[in-house]
Motif scaffolding. Structure first.
Motif, PDB file in Angstrom:
ATOM      1  N   LYS A 162       0.815  -1.215   0.000  1.00  0.00           N
ATOM      2  CA  LYS A 162       0.000   0.000   0.000  1.00  0.00           C
ATOM      3  C   LYS A 162       0.851   1.269   0.000  1.00  0.00           C
ATOM      4  O   LYS A 162       0.353   2.343  -0.343  1.00  0.00           O
ATOM      5  N   CYS A 163       2.115   1.145   0.403  1.00  0.00           N
ATOM      6  CA  CYS A 163       2.977   2.333   0.486  1.00  0.00           C
ATOM      7  C   CYS A 163       3.136   3.000  -0.874  1.00  0.00           C
ATOM      8  O   CYS A 163       3.075   4.235  -0.985  1.00  0.00           O
ATOM      9  N   ALA A 164       3.351   2.200  -1.916  1.00  0.00           N
ATOM     10  CA  ALA A 164       3.628   2.754  -3.239  1.00  0.00           C
ATOM     11  C   ALA A 164       2.465   3.584  -3.760  1.00  0.00           C
ATOM     12  O   ALA A 164       2.665   4.666  -4.342  1.00  0.00           O
ATOM     13  N   ALA A 165       1.251   3.129  -3.568  1.00  0.00           N
ATOM     14  CA  ALA A 165       0.083   3.867  -4.058  1.00  0.00           C
ATOM     15  C   ALA A 165      -0.036   5.234  -3.390  1.00  0.00           C
ATOM     16  O   ALA A 165      -0.303   6.252  -4.051  1.00  0.00           O
ATOM     17  N   ILE A 166       0.198   5.290  -2.065  1.00  0.00           N
ATOM     18  CA  ILE A 166       0.095   6.564  -1.350  1.00  0.00           C
ATOM     19  C   ILE A 166       1.215   7.509  -1.769  1.00  0.00           C
ATOM     20  O   ILE A 166       0.998   8.715  -1.934  1.00  0.00           O
TER      21      ILE A 166
END
Length: 443
Positions: free
Chosen positions: A362-366
């Motif tokens: 989820k880090c990459a999307a944020i």
């Protein structure tokens, strides 16, 4: 007094207190460490000796059961295939136990490194004005440990009662040889779930920090767009409008403040986020190094038990004369329960690793959402560096690099078990046992 004792027992203010259930299993040697103080963990010589004694006790029971020529499947019926399956399961069981105890003892420093690196991450979180909910982690450990303990007690008691109901009385060494691998596999899976949950909870906190930075940029962007229209809006923008319910909840848990350094200095916060992600990736790599071969052995023996349990059930369905009529129901219930136990074990391993991988992804999307909004060159530079790190340091868990520990493994095991089950059935129809009147089946 009881209430105060319960609050003290469930209190957790740091990572060491949240791992109390994991330290309890050090008594039998599968977690060879102890907490020397509230901020230090070391290897335990007593647990080291207990682990060796535990393994030698299993080896003694195993060879005594071989000397008695006793096995669970042998109590019901014996054919050439069941003898082959029993020998295969016994061999893989010994290898699995040797791998579990060997890596638990030899690589015990890896487990300590996992705990120490999580402590480093928590210290960085404190510098950012955030704090993990250690009590929630403690409750997770207690629920998982109690659930697995209850599940194993029920399974072993039901298995013994089914054998007794079929007028079968296994000797002490035979049933101990049968029960110990289940217990030790459960403990190793529990350790894997605890360590992956430590990483998952910190990835979740990392995502919350990135989400807070994203929300602050959205608010600043909206304030800039609306400021030429109404000066009143600009004044009201001094009060954040992002998800008030979430802010209140976080304040009640004393996890972080809205007016923290995350909003005051987002560039510094992103630098710390990069450091946290780097340490978390190191933690996941260490988890893979520590659990890689033990999980490979556990999944291998689980696959074999699922395969042969299916075959034993199918064998009795195709040839009811293999067992006595009064034993048929107990036979089906016993081997179905054993197959279900190993299926649940694989699902727990897969879910533990998959949830951690999903949370880390989820880090990459944020990060890219923030990149699309911010105009600050320094923040964009930090985000681009973090984006490269996210691309090159992806979290994954494997079993000795042979296959990934994710949900695709369930599909792979299902397909492989079906294939080999068909092969065993075909082998059965072409290789008759003279002691049994086995009917041919049309392939």
């Amino acid at each position: 007094m009881g209430v105060s004792l319960w609050e003290r027992f469930t209190q957790a203010d740091n990572i060491f207190q949240s791992l109390r259930p994991l330290t309890y299993i050090s008594i039998i040697g599968l977690a060879p460490f102890h907490l020397k103080s509230q901020n230090e963990v070391r290897t335990s010589a007593l647990s080291f000796v207990a682990g060796i004694a535990h393994f030698l006790f299993f080896v003694l029971c195993f060879f005594m059961s071989r000397w008695e020529d006793g096995s669970i499947i042998g109590y019901f019926f014996q054919t050439n295939i069941t003898k082959l399956g029993d020998a295969t399961l016994s061999l893989t069981g010994v290898i699995a136990m040797l791998t579990i105890f060997g890596f638990a003892i030899v690589k015990r420093s890896r487990l300590i490194n996992i705990i120490q690196n999580n402590l480093v991450v928590d210290e960085i979180f404190v510098r950012l004005g955030t704090k993990l909910n250690y009590r929630k982690i403690l409750w997770y450990s207690f629920v998982i440990s109690f659930g697995m303990l209850l599940f194993n007690v029920i399974y072993l008691c039901v298995s013994y009662m089914l054998l007794r109901s079929a007028h079968i009385t296994p000797s002490f060494v035979v049933f101990t040889t049968f029960a110990l691998p289940h217990i030790n596999i459960s403990i190793m899976v529990f350790k894997f779930l605890c360590t992956t949950h430590l990483a998952k909870s910190r990835f979740h906190m990392l995502n919350e920090i990135l989400q807070d930075i994203l929300d602050s940029h959205i608010e600043d962007s909206n304030a800039v767009e609306l400021s030429p229209l109404h000066s009143v809006v600009r004044i009201n923008r001094s009060v954040p409008r992002r998800r008030p319910a979430t802010i209140v909840k976080a304040s009640n848990q004393q996890r972080y403040s809205v007016a923290s350094i995350i909003r005051q200095n987002p560039e510094f916060a992103l630098k710390q986020v990069t450091n946290i992600h780097n340490v978390l990736c190191d933690i996941c790599n260490t988890i893979e190094e520590y659990f890689s071969y033990p999980l490979l052995a556990i999944i291998a023996i689980s696959f074999l038990f699922i395969l042969f349990d299916d075959f034993y059930i199918l064998e009795v369905m195709l040839n009811p004369n293999c067992v006595e009529k009064f034993e048929a129901d107990e036979f089906f219930a016993f081997f179905f329960a054993q197959m279900l136990w190993y299926v649940i074990t694989i699902i727990l391993i897969v879910e533990g690793s998959s949830n951690t991988i999903k949370e880390s992804g989820k880090c990459a999307a944020i990060v890219h959402k923030i990149l699309n909004i911010t105009e600050d060159p320094d923040i964009r530079d930090r985000l681009l560096r973090l984006s490269l790190q996210l691309q090159h340091r992806r979290v994954r868990f494997t079993a000795a690099e042979l296959f990934n520990l994710d949900r695709t493994l369930i599909f792979t095991i299902t397909g492989a078990a079906t294939c080999y089950l068909i092969i065993l059935v075909q082998f059965r129809t072409t290789h008759h046992d003279p002691n049994y009147n086995v009917t041919n089946c049309v392939s």
